[in-house]
Write a protein that holds these residues in place. Structure first.
Motif, PDB file in Angstrom:
ATOM      1  N   LYS A 195       1.038  -0.883  -0.057  1.00 42.47           N
ATOM      2  CA  LYS A 195       0.088  -0.596  -0.153  1.00 42.47           C
ATOM      3  C   LYS A 195       1.131   1.252   0.066  1.00 42.47           C
ATOM      4  N   GLU A 196       1.779   1.114   0.748  1.00 41.98           N
ATOM      5  CA  GLU A 196       2.568   2.241   0.932  1.00 41.98           C
ATOM      6  C   GLU A 196       3.967   2.750  -0.690  1.00 41.98           C
ATOM      7  N   VAL A 197       3.405   1.833  -1.101  1.00 43.18           N
ATOM      8  CA  VAL A 197       4.306   1.317  -2.577  1.00 43.18           C
ATOM      9  C   VAL A 197       3.010   2.208  -3.666  1.00 43.18           C
ATOM     10  N   GLU A 198       2.214   2.169  -3.405  1.00 46.95           N
ATOM     11  CA  GLU A 198       0.840   2.415  -4.529  1.00 46.95           C
ATOM     12  C   GLU A 198       1.071   3.912  -3.824  1.00 46.95           C
ATOM     13  N   ASP A 199       0.936   4.328  -2.534  1.00 46.68           N
ATOM     14  CA  ASP A 199       0.562   5.356  -2.637  1.00 46.68           C
ATOM     15  C   ASP A 199       2.270   6.277  -3.313  1.00 46.68           C
TER      16      ASP A 199
END
Length: 124
Positions: free
Chosen positions: A113-117
């Protein structure tokens, strides 16, 4: 047809064939005009030995192994995260291939999720 180029000052001569074999891979390549131009230039300027030794240095110096794909991206994102969290980054003293465990560790450090953010924040 091969040509011989000579650096008379340093007593170095090199014969350049039309094709050569990459001794690391065994593949055959044509000698490009750019290579011939560089050999001519250095033969005329008495630096043919430096050209050959420089080429050998680059050829024999290990290059980082890039696995490509998501594992490499995850490792780079983990490195960026480490830099942001620690305020500094330790440069690895030697370049080595990353093992599967290291790749897995990098993937564990990242929350997808952090990567996507992060990717979203940079327009991707």
């Amino acid at each position: 047809m091969s040509n011989t180029y000579t650096d008379y000052v340093n007593k170095i001569a090199i014969t350049v064939p039309e094709r050569y074999i990459d001794v690391k891979t065994g593949e055959s390549y044509s000698v490009s005009q750019k290579i011939v131009d560089q050999i001519e230039y250095h033969a005329e300027n008495s630096s043919l030995g430096h050209l050959v030794l420089s080429a050998l240095h680059h050829y024999l110096t290990p290059k980082p192994v890039l696995n490509g794909g998501s594992a490499e991206i995850l490792q780079q994102l983990a490195d960026i995260r480490s830099m942001l969290e620690n305020g500094s980054y330790l440069i690895q003293p030697t370049v080595k291939a990353r093992t599967m465990n290291e790749q897995t560790d990098a993937a564990k450090l990242l929350n997808m999720k952090e990567v996507e953010d992060i990717l979203e924040a940079f327009g991707g």
